[in-house]
Write an enzyme that holds these catalytic residues in place. Structure first.
Site, short mmCIF file in Angstrom:
data_model
loop_
_atom_site.label_atom_id
_atom_site.label_comp_id
_atom_site.label_asym_id
_atom_site.label_seq_id
_atom_site.Cartn_x
_atom_site.Cartn_y
_atom_site.Cartn_z
N ARG A 18 -14.00 45.53 37.41
CA ARG A 18 -14.83 44.35 37.69
C ARG A 18 -13.97 43.29 38.36
O ARG A 18 -12.75 43.44 38.53
CB ARG A 18 -15.43 43.79 36.41
CG ARG A 18 -14.42 43.32 35.39
CD ARG A 18 -15.08 42.94 34.08
NE ARG A 18 -14.10 42.43 33.12
CZ ARG A 18 -14.38 42.14 31.86
NH1 ARG A 18 -15.61 42.30 31.41
NH2 ARG A 18 -13.46 41.68 31.04
N ASP A 65 -6.61 51.78 28.27
CA ASP A 65 -6.59 50.52 27.52
C ASP A 65 -5.14 50.06 27.42
O ASP A 65 -4.31 50.70 26.78
CB ASP A 65 -7.18 50.74 26.13
CG ASP A 65 -7.37 49.45 25.35
OD1 ASP A 65 -6.46 48.59 25.39
OD2 ASP A 65 -8.42 49.29 24.70
N VAL A 67 -3.75 47.79 25.83
CA VAL A 67 -3.29 47.37 24.50
C VAL A 67 -3.12 48.59 23.60
O VAL A 67 -2.05 48.83 23.04
CB VAL A 67 -4.26 46.36 23.87
CG1 VAL A 67 -3.81 46.01 22.46
CG2 VAL A 67 -4.35 45.11 24.74
N TYR A 159 -2.84 31.44 26.98
CA TYR A 159 -2.94 32.07 28.31
C TYR A 159 -1.75 31.67 29.19
O TYR A 159 -1.12 32.52 29.84
CB TYR A 159 -4.25 31.65 28.95
CG TYR A 159 -4.51 32.20 30.34
CD1 TYR A 159 -4.71 33.56 30.55
CD2 TYR A 159 -4.58 31.34 31.43
CE1 TYR A 159 -4.97 34.05 31.82
CE2 TYR A 159 -4.85 31.82 32.70
CZ TYR A 159 -5.04 33.17 32.90
OH TYR A 159 -5.29 33.66 34.16
N ALA A 162 1.70 33.38 28.44
CA ALA A 162 1.75 34.78 28.87
C ALA A 162 1.84 34.89 30.39
O ALA A 162 2.59 35.70 30.92
CB ALA A 162 0.53 35.53 28.35
#
Length: 235
Positions: A18, A65, A67, A159, A162
């Site tokens: 997306r 994924d 993570v 945010y 990171a």
């Protein structure tokens, strides 16, 4: 853009289910490169694949994924080279906002998730893609960044921290490959109508800011040329 600009090359795009990742994949479909697309959502990747094929491109889909399956990222670059013989382009568009919260209220789980997606995945992508990009005739790596990586803002600490770490890591990588044909560039597209932007500014009219398709086209144009090495480009 001419269909032969990246003819015969292989381009890896993360976050391709997306937003800017998807838009970049569709824009690259018209360059002649074979695309390797990865994201967490199998369904989202299949939708992107339909758009890529409609634009005349070809793609290989790798649901992943970042993570829960982080260790699998380490084999991504070698697997691509084993299958296609090369890797010429990396566009690392995957990212997550997590939560907007005071710094003192950041929860361990949110901290770990933000670092995993926004920072650690970049480290792993560098590790897995660097060898192939170094030996490519004109290796290119574009990593999406954000103004919050450089502008401390209340409630964006999770945010921002990171993304700041990510940006510094990418700049160090760029300095390390400066004497090679590779080009490593951070790209800041500014406000774009994506799910991440909507999560941060839910009351904003998405039609009042740039659309992902415009940014994807700009990234594809950069890759077709010679993006400024080690810079942060605002496109």
């Amino acid at each position: 853009m001419s269909s032969a600009v990246l003819e015969g090359q292989v381009a890896l795009v993360t976050g391709a289910s997306r937003g800017i990742g998807r838009a970049t994949a569709v824009a690259l479909a018209g360059t002649g490169a074979h695309l390797v697309l990865t994201a967490r959502s199998q369904g989202g990747l299949e939708e992107t694949d339909d758009l890529v094929r409609a634009a005349g491109g070809t793609a290989t889909l790798i649901p992943l994924d970042m993570v829960r399956e982080a260790d699998q990222l380490d084999m991504l670059g070698p697997s691509i080279v084993q299958r296609f013989g090369r890797l010429d382009v990396l566009v690392h568009a995957a990212g997550i906002l997590s939560r907007l919260t005071p710094a003192a209220h950041i929860m361990p789980r949110d901290w770990e998730e933000s670092l995993a997606v926004n920072t650690s995945s970049t480290w792993r992508m560098i590790r897995t893609c660097d060898p192939a990009l170094r030996v490519a005739p004109a290796g290119r790596a574009i990593v999406l960044t954000d103004r919050y990586a450089e502008q401390p803002t209340a409630y964006f600490g999770l945010y921002s921290a990171a993304k700041a770490a990510q940006a510094h890591l990418v700049r160090c990588w760029a300095a390390e490959v400066e004497q090679t044909p590779m080009r490593v560039t951070l790209v800041d597209p500014g406000p774009v109508a994506t799910n991440l932007r909507w999560a941060a500014f839910p009351g904003e009219n998405p039609l009042s800011i740039r659309q992902p398709e415009e940014v994807g086209a700009a990234i594809a144009k950069l890759l077709a040329g010679s993006p400024e090495h080690g810079a942060t480009l605002r496109i």
